[in-house]
Design an enzyme around this catalytic site. Structure first.
Site, PDB file in Angstrom:
ATOM      1  N   ARG A   1       0.878  -1.171   0.000  1.00  0.00           N
ATOM      2  CA  ARG A   1       0.000   0.000   0.000  1.00  0.00           C
ATOM      3  C   ARG A   1       0.909   1.212   0.000  1.00  0.00           C
ATOM      4  NH1 ARG A   1      -5.336   0.961   3.638  1.00  0.00           N
ATOM      5  NH2 ARG A   1      -6.080  -0.372   1.956  1.00  0.00           N
TER       6      ARG A   1
ATOM      7  N   ARG B   1     -12.984  -9.363   0.978  1.00  0.00           N
ATOM      8  CA  ARG B   1     -11.582  -9.001   0.756  1.00  0.00           C
ATOM      9  C   ARG B   1     -10.716 -10.225   1.069  1.00  0.00           C
ATOM     10  NH1 ARG B   1      -9.880  -3.830   1.094  1.00  0.00           N
ATOM     11  NH2 ARG B   1      -7.976  -4.818   0.287  1.00  0.00           N
TER      12      ARG B   1
ATOM     13  N   ASP C   1     -17.790   6.126  -0.900  1.00  0.00           N
ATOM     14  CA  ASP C   1     -16.497   6.045  -0.207  1.00  0.00           C
ATOM     15  C   ASP C   1     -16.263   7.413   0.439  1.00  0.00           C
ATOM     16  OD1 ASP C   1     -13.893   5.417   0.612  1.00  0.00           O
ATOM     17  OD2 ASP C   1     -13.008   5.724  -1.375  1.00  0.00           O
TER      18      ASP C   1
ATOM     19  N   CYS D   1     -16.658   0.780   0.817  1.00  0.00           N
ATOM     20  CA  CYS D   1     -15.426   0.009   0.994  1.00  0.00           C
ATOM     21  C   CYS D   1     -14.930   0.069   2.443  1.00  0.00           C
ATOM     22  CB  CYS D   1     -14.353   0.508   0.040  1.00  0.00           C
ATOM     23  SG  CYS D   1     -13.984   2.250   0.264  1.00  0.00           S
TER      24      CYS D   1
ATOM     25  N   HIS E   1      -7.364   0.746  -6.425  1.00  0.00           N
ATOM     26  CA  HIS E   1      -7.557  -0.206  -5.325  1.00  0.00           C
ATOM     27  C   HIS E   1      -8.208  -1.462  -5.923  1.00  0.00           C
ATOM     28  CE1 HIS E   1      -7.738  -1.633  -1.332  1.00  0.00           C
ATOM     29  NE2 HIS E   1      -8.654  -0.853  -0.805  1.00  0.00           N
TER      30      HIS E   1
ATOM     31  N   GLN F   1     -10.025  -4.230  -3.808  1.00  0.00           N
ATOM     32  CA  GLN F   1     -11.317  -3.768  -3.298  1.00  0.00           C
ATOM     33  C   GLN F   1     -12.396  -3.948  -4.369  1.00  0.00           C
ATOM     34  OE1 GLN F   1     -11.965  -2.204  -0.074  1.00  0.00           O
ATOM     35  NE2 GLN F   1     -13.989  -2.771  -0.774  1.00  0.00           N
TER      36      GLN F   1
HETATM   37  N1   CP Z   1     -11.286  -0.872   2.401  1.00  0.00           N
HETATM   38  C1   CP Z   1     -10.007  -0.866   2.833  1.00  0.00           C
HETATM   39  O1   CP Z   1      -9.074  -0.976   2.048  1.00  0.00           O
HETATM   40  O2   CP Z   1      -9.879  -0.758   4.179  1.00  0.00           O
HETATM   41  P1   CP Z   1      -8.501  -0.518   4.965  1.00  0.00           P
HETATM   42  O3   CP Z   1      -8.004   0.847   4.580  1.00  0.00           O
HETATM   43  O4   CP Z   1      -8.862  -0.628   6.413  1.00  0.00           O
HETATM   44  O5   CP Z   1      -7.528  -1.575   4.545  1.00  0.00           O
HETATM   45  N1  NVA Z   2     -10.398   6.239  -1.013  1.00  0.00           N
HETATM   46  C1  NVA Z   2      -9.995   5.772   0.282  1.00  0.00           C
HETATM   47  C2  NVA Z   2     -10.148   4.285   0.367  1.00  0.00           C
HETATM   48  C3  NVA Z   2      -9.868   3.695   1.717  1.00  0.00           C
HETATM   49  C4  NVA Z   2      -9.956   2.198   1.686  1.00  0.00           C
HETATM   50  C5  NVA Z   2      -8.560   6.180   0.550  1.00  0.00           C
HETATM   51  O1  NVA Z   2      -7.711   6.085  -0.362  1.00  0.00           O
HETATM   52  O2  NVA Z   2      -8.264   6.605   1.673  1.00  0.00           O
END
Ligand code: CP
Ligand code: NVA
Length: 315
Positions: free
Chosen positions: A103, A297, A229, A269, A130, A133
């Site tokens: 990430r 997930r 989101d 999400c 993502h 997701q």
């Molecule tokens: N939806 C998602 O990716 O959650 P986290 O940021 O908690 O991993």
């Molecule tokens: N769009 C959000 C998604 C979190 C899972 C972010 O990038 O923070």
């Protein structure tokens, strides 16, 4: 590269549909206690430059359920590209680990990791996309509605990483996708061009229709899924006040859901910010769907690891 899972646009609709069908089948096998632990002694490196609940726990749990283990590395531990070059990080991890999920803030960072690492590299969220997701979300919608080709998903909120991956996956599977966002928060022209051209090579040869507008009421008409989101993604905290004011009117609430078909579901999400992009009551009403998404997930990523670690590529 098919050895990695970096972006939805790297795969054909057929490849993605095959992965989704396999994830649904392996979820059932796992629940029946019949899924073999196919990755004994395999180690998954988890690199996280941003916080995470679902992604971290689902990857760590998935590799454990396959008989392997994980090692969690924050930026404070490794300083990707700062303490040492990404190339050197990749050259170390490739000698010790069997796969990497990362990430990162910058999408280029994960592309570079994948380029320098011959082992599978998985996108666990970047500022751009993502993909895990999106796969878990469509898997959840398939479990609810069956075949989704020709149906519509409405995304009410920011044209962000989550919207981008879901839009790309939808058009490749022949699902129509409409984003409703405030002016200035649409997905960029370059992506719109790409999503339209990829739509032509979709699984049903027709492609899902991609649209964006500035009217949530218009977007949710005829949609089987209303998705939202956060309005403030990780890394955008300094824009918080501006965003909260500009997204007024883009909340998924009971009034908006009255304009969607009766059997429509709400997806998120997570994490969810109640009172902003979604109300408490809508969260409560659709909690089963939203937390099934979170659980998927795990099921999707277990299949992804199974395929990438044991077969070496997706095709
Ligand atoms: N939806 C998602 O990716 O959650 P986290 O940021 O908690 O991993
Ligand atoms: N769009 C959000 C998604 C979190 C899972 C972010 O990038 O923070």
């Amino acid at each position: 590269m098919k050895k990695d899972f970096i972006d939805i646009s790297d795969f054909t609709g057929e490849e993605l549909k095959k992965l989704l069908d396999r994830a649904i089948a392996e979820k059932k096998l796992f629940r029946e206690g019949k899924l073999p632990a196919s990755c004994p002694r395999k180690v998954l490196a988890l690199i996280f430059e941003k916080p995470s609940l679902r992604t971290r726990v689902s990857f760590a749990t998935a590799i454990a359920q396959l008989g392997g283990s994980d090692i969690y590395l924050t930026n404070a531990d490794i300083g990707l590209g700062k303490r040492e070059p990404i190339n050197d990080v990749a050259r170390v991890l490739r000698r010790m680990c069997d796969a990497v999920a990362a990430r990162t803030f910058s999408h280029q960072a994960i592309c570079d990791l994948a380029r320098f690492c011959p082992k599978p590299v998985i996108n666990a969220l970047t500022d751009y996309s993502h993909p895990c997701q999106a796969m878990a979300d469509v898997m959840t919608a398939m479990e609810i509605f069956g075949d989704l080709a020709g149906r519509k998903i409405a995304f009410v909120g920011d044209g962000n990483n989550v919207a981008r991956s879901l839009a790309m996956l939808c058009v490749k599977l022949g699902i129509n996708f409409t984003l409703a966002c405030p002016k200035g928060y649409e997905l960029e022209d370059e992506f719109v061009k790409e999503v339209s051209s990829q739509s032509q090579g979709s699984i049903d040869k027709q492609g899902g229709v991609f649209e964006q507008c500035n009217d949530p009421a218009e977007a949710v008409k005829g949609a089987c899924v209303v998705y939202t989101d956060t309005w403030v993604s990780m890394g955008q905290e300094q824009e918080r006040e501006k965003r909260l004011s500009e997204f007024t009117g883009f909340q998924v609430n009971e009034d908006l859901m009255k304009l969607a078909p009766k059997d429509a579901v709400v997806m998120h999400c997570l994490p969810a910010y109640r009172g902003y992009e979604i109300t408490d009551s809508v969260m409560a009403k659709y909690a089963d769907t939203i937390f099934a998404q979170a659980e998927n997930r795990l099921h999707f990523q277990r299949t992804l690891l199974n395929v990438l670690i044991t077969e070496g590529r997706i095709d």
